[in-house]
Scaffold this motif. Sequence first.
Motif, PDB file in Angstrom:
ATOM      1  N   THR A   1       0.830  -1.205   0.000  1.00 38.83           N
ATOM      2  CA  THR A   1       0.000   0.000   0.000  1.00 38.83           C
ATOM      3  C   THR A   1       0.862   1.251   0.000  1.00 38.83           C
TER       4      THR A   1
ATOM      5  N   PHE B   1      -5.208  10.034  12.807  1.00 39.21           N
ATOM      6  CA  PHE B   1      -5.162   9.314  11.542  1.00 39.21           C
ATOM      7  C   PHE B   1      -5.468  10.269  10.389  1.00 39.21           C
TER       8      PHE B   1
ATOM      9  N   HIS C   1      -5.620  -2.896  -0.184  1.00 39.39           N
ATOM     10  CA  HIS C   1      -5.104  -1.726   0.528  1.00 39.39           C
ATOM     11  C   HIS C   1      -5.274  -1.893   2.034  1.00 39.39           C
TER      12      HIS C   1
ATOM     13  N   LYS D   1      -5.936   0.127   5.461  1.00 42.73           N
ATOM     14  CA  LYS D   1      -6.629   1.393   5.733  1.00 42.73           C
ATOM     15  C   LYS D   1      -5.792   2.332   6.599  1.00 42.73           C
ATOM     16  N   ASN D   2      -5.000   1.815   7.542  1.00 42.03           N
ATOM     17  CA  ASN D   2      -4.097   2.667   8.322  1.00 42.03           C
ATOM     18  C   ASN D   2      -2.851   1.864   8.660  1.00 42.03           C
TER      19      ASN D   2
ATOM     20  N   GLY E   1      -3.867   7.232   5.590  1.00 47.09           N
ATOM     21  CA  GLY E   1      -3.586   6.054   6.383  1.00 47.09           C
ATOM     22  C   GLY E   1      -2.469   6.238   7.381  1.00 47.09           C
TER      23      GLY E   1
END
Length: 609
Positions: free
Chosen positions: A471, A535, A494, A496-497, A539
């Motif tokens: 990612t 955040f 992907h 997300k964070n 991400g």
Amino acid sequence: MKSVICLSASVRTACQHASVCFPLYRGLSVCSSSPRLTDPEFVSKTVIAQQPRVSDALCLQRERTRSVAADVHRLYPASATRRNEATSQHADVQTAHRPAGRATQHLPPCAPFARAERGAAALVNIQPLFEEDVIMELCSKLADFPSDDRAEGLATLLESCVSVGLEAHSPPVLILVKECLELLSSRDVGVAQLCRLGKVACALEGRESRVVAEVMPSISCALEEDTVSPSEVAAVYSLLAALHEPRCPQQAAMLSALHRQAQRQVHRLGAGHVSDILQCLVKLKQKQAISLVLRLSHRASRVFKAFSDDEIIKVLSALMTLGQHDEELLAAMEKHLPGRLGKCDPELTSTVVEYCLQMRYRSEPILEAVAESFVRSAERHTDMQIAKQIVAIGRLNYLPQCSGQMFKKLESVLTARFSHFRPRSLIDVLHACIHLERFPLNYTNKIFRPCFLQRLREGEPVDRIALGQLTQLHLSVALECKHYWGPRLPFFLHVKNFSSPDQAFESPMETSLYRQVKGPLVQLLGGEFFYTRIFTSAGYTVDVEICLDENGFVLPPSEWEHTEKRLDPLDSELFCILSKYEEVRTFNYEACWHLISMKTPTPAGSFPL
């Protein structure tokens, strides 16, 4: 000791032609003048032998046995006692009238014959060297020797039995074990010889060996009496590593005493002893022995120049496993390694940079030498070695002076070996490149293709770290390389964070720096008008964030929905300005914000397209 050398000379002479098939020289050469083998690696070696020929084996066997007995008798014509002479004559009589099937009944079924070296055409049968009468003859000769020399000779013969593959219940081994038990009952054998006998007995009979049971109390007494030398300390560690049983109270007590002895004598340990002890501590899982490990690490810094390449690898690997390091060791590495890395084994280079990465030690001389070595000899490095070196340079965020040549060499290696690299190693290498603002577009084009992603899923389990690296590669290319029109990472892969407990993708917030800037911020803003660990939409996380309205005023958390601008007050330049002010009321916040907003980004580089 000369007598032991003479005693083993006849056996070694008879065995030297059989070294192609039987590694007897590993054990029998212990009594020679060459350095002693301190670790019986022969336990893990496979014995390869040729199939026996259909020939007059009995005749060859009789002649060979007679010659061995004659050699032993000839070596000691003057010093042999009457008992030994009678034993030798009895052995000759037995050899002359031995039945046909007796020679092979206690020996392994494979290959008692070996082709002679140096162009000799005849086959040599080494079985008679391990028959009962020959072993008894050798033991009778050893009986007149001092205890330590006798122990050395018995250990040599036992090691030879292990090399050939004799079982613990075979008559030759039983004879030798009986002799060892008789010797150990006298309680006057040196610690080094006790350790050697214990290791060989463990290889033959396991941890429950009777010899081991006799050896351990004698070593415990020597440790309590404080009569062991530095070399003997290393030998005891090696023995305990071979016999390791975590729940054994006797071994736990011996380890405690041994740790105390090692700490008292650490200043006398040589380079080889330091390496061996650290390796043994890893095998014994002694992470709690922090004081001893730190002292050994400090001693390693003093004798670092004397280490061989293999010893440096052992020392650094052990310290990485034990999780300890010493500032003086890092300084010694920085002093002695740069001029050595260009000529050493690539495995040493990989271990050094891996150690620097784990200890977060950004040493410019070492990393520069690693980069130059990579440019000169990358072709002879394995895929894993290349991955370790590039990953360490990238994650330590060091751009070498020869970075242009390094990335060209890396591109040529990746192009030639792309299909040979493991998918995870390849992702690690490419992910490390973006830390240095070098975007590998040629290979991003390949790793985002369905065939590579399928290959990745078919290999090792695809965990969150691998998906996070993919990612970040995708985001870096999308943000920095607007001209890239190749494949993209599918959205369902992907992450997300990137915030994670192990900080796999982000540098953890420096608590000390945060405390230094928190107080001035609170006074400057009139309260805690900021949040931590925010955040972002991409991400990533921001350590501290301040929200401003359209006029540049700081918004309290209750009005953050009206945010016009966001600011990270822990920016490096802003922190430097903050740290210089004792009176925060004189701090020009708008000037600092203007400074940050006007910063120009560093030009991004990429691999040649």
